[in-house]
Write an enzyme that holds these catalytic residues in place. Structure first.
Site, PDB file in Angstrom:
ATOM      1  CE  LYS A  59      35.552  27.438  86.981  1.00  0.00           C
ATOM      2  NZ  LYS A  59      36.048  26.231  87.453  1.00  0.00           N
ATOM      3  CG  ASP A  71      33.081  20.256  91.520  1.00  0.00           C
ATOM      4  OD1 ASP A  71      32.633  20.927  90.764  1.00  0.00           O
ATOM      5  OD2 ASP A  71      34.382  20.445  91.992  1.00  0.00           O
ATOM      6  CG  PHE A 126      40.484  22.300  90.458  1.00  0.00           C
ATOM      7  CD1 PHE A 126      41.785  22.647  91.056  1.00  0.00           C
ATOM      8  CD2 PHE A 126      39.584  23.347  90.199  1.00  0.00           C
ATOM      9  CE1 PHE A 126      41.783  23.866  91.638  1.00  0.00           C
ATOM     10  CE2 PHE A 126      39.602  24.473  90.735  1.00  0.00           C
ATOM     11  CZ  PHE A 126      41.085  24.823  91.415  1.00  0.00           C
TER      12      PHE A 126
END
Ligand SMILES: *Cc1c(COP(=O)(O)O)cnc(C)c1O
Length: 403
Positions: A252, A223, A138
């Site tokens: 995040k 990532d 993702f």
């Protein structure tokens, strides 16, 4: 006023791409949250690995207030002190020596992919454009990042996709060896696949991917949007492996709840994003960077990072005691405070039931796919909050087990 702002209103005024819970939290402190009715929840979700210092941490509230009274926004026509400080810190504490700021994980990944394509164009011409990524990965929801992500269900239905993207199985070095070539521009991966089910890359795989990228002059992109900023007990997960990427993305937890993201890279690679080739209005916004500076100054300390390892143990011990009693998990995996409890054969496809039962018991947790219950709490959650949260989780497990 408050009584009219309820879940039913959501369906009347919001685009239906989400299906939120009926609980509407109005206040949070540390790892606790209270809803409109004053009901208390222990938060093991942390806003999906974002609230790394819990809710309303005094250092973050202080930084936000202080910057909020000084300067909010300029645009990238000018630089600003908080952004310069944040970039300086990030280059000091990682492999990187250049930083690009964005506002979300997807945007940082979009920048990483666009940089990789520019770099490859300069290295090997138009032909060198292949991006290799992994099933279940993702990387965000922009059209490029969702195409690179490994779940076609998220990228189908939006017309022609960006080309030159190939997917292979995660942790399968032979599969990578079979598709990588001098035409490869970049390989992109999460050191621990988050949304895909908390699946850590093996040490052998990480080393092998690095070697293959070097062999074919391809960039390695990590990532670390979910694994970064202390989540695994190191500032970034790549540091556990001793394998450095060429580009790393972080978002995040970087703002602890304030939207901010960054793409980190080496100077030789960064030089391919020349003036005017990419940009963002808000990227490097002073308010966001001031908060991120405060986040890093608290998180990047031995107390917090070592605390994550200790709390990991506490979670694993607690979950294994629950499992001894109820037999619901086949495995508990992950690192630090990125933990996935994998449901056994009896409970396949039922992760959501555990989430719903947890909420009923006063606990917020997450799922990662249909078979994994995910926990991404505050990195500074107290022992008492962990114990209380696990006790509530046990009630939820008992309820699901009873059926
Ligand atoms: C959450 C996440 C993203 C997307 O971040 P957004 O801020 O939602 O755009 C990208 N990559 C990983 C690994 C993530 O966990």
């Amino acid at each position: 006023m408050q009584s009219q702002l309820n879940r039913a209103l959501f369906d009347q005024v919001m685009v239906p791409n989400y299906n939120p819970s009926s609980v509407i939290p109005v206040r949070g402190e540390g790892a606790r949250v209270w809803d409109q009715q004053g009901r208390e929840y222990i938060d093991f979700a942390g806003g999906i690995a974002v609230n790394c210092l819990g809710h309303c941490h005094p250092a973050l509230v202080g930084a936000l207030k202080e910057q909020g009274e000084k300067l909010w926004h300029l645009s990238n026509v000018m630089t600003n002190e908080p952004a310069l400080q944040l970039a300086k810190t990030l280059t000091e504490v990682t492999f990187a020596d250049r930083v690009y700021f964005a506002n979300s994980g997807a945007e940082a990944n979009e920048a990483a992919l666009k940089l990789a394509r520019r770099w490859a164009l300069e290295q090997g011409g138009e032909e060198k454009n292949q991006i290799i990524a992994f099933t279940k990965a993702f990387h965000g929801r922009t059209f490029f990042t969702v195409t690179v992500g490994g779940q076609p269900a998220y990228s189908d239905g939006f017309g022609p996709k960006p080309e030159g993207v190939d997917h292979i199985e995660f942790n399968d070095l032979a599969a990578l060896e079979a598709v990588i070539s001098d035409r490869t521009c970049a390989v992109m991966l999460e050191p621990i696949q988050g949304e895909g089910g908390i699946i850590p890359a093996t040490q052998e795989f990480m080393e092998g991917v690095r070697a293959l990228c070097d062999k074919h002059n391809a960039l390695l992109i990590f990532d670390e949007v979910q694994t970064g900023v202390g989540r695994t007990g190191a500032l970034y997960a790549y540091q556990h492996y001793g394998v450095s990427p060429d580009i790393l993305t972080t978002a995040k937890a970087l703002g602890g709840g304030f939207p901010v993201a960054a793409m980190l890279t080496r100077a030789e690679v960064a030089s391919s994003l020349k003036v005017g080739t990419h940009g963002s209005t808000y990227g490097g916004n002073p308010l966001a960077c001031a908060v991120a500076n405060a986040v890093l100054s608290v998180v990047n300390t031995p107390e917090v990072l070592e605390g994550v390892i200790v709390k990991h143990r506490k979670f694993l011990d607690g979950l294994s005691a629950i499992n001894d009693k109820y037999q619901v998990f086949s495995e508990v995996r992950g690192q630090g405070l990125l933990i996935g409890a994998v449901l056994n054969d009896e409970f396949q496809g039922r992760a959501r039931d555990f989430l719903v039962a947890s909420a009923d018991a006063g606990l917020m947790c997450l799922v990662a796919g249909a078979n994994v219950v995910r926990f991404t709490p505050s990195l500074v959650i107290s022992d008492e909050e962990i114990e209380q949260g696990l006790a509530r989780f046990e009630q939820a497990v008992a309820k699901v087990k009873q059926g």
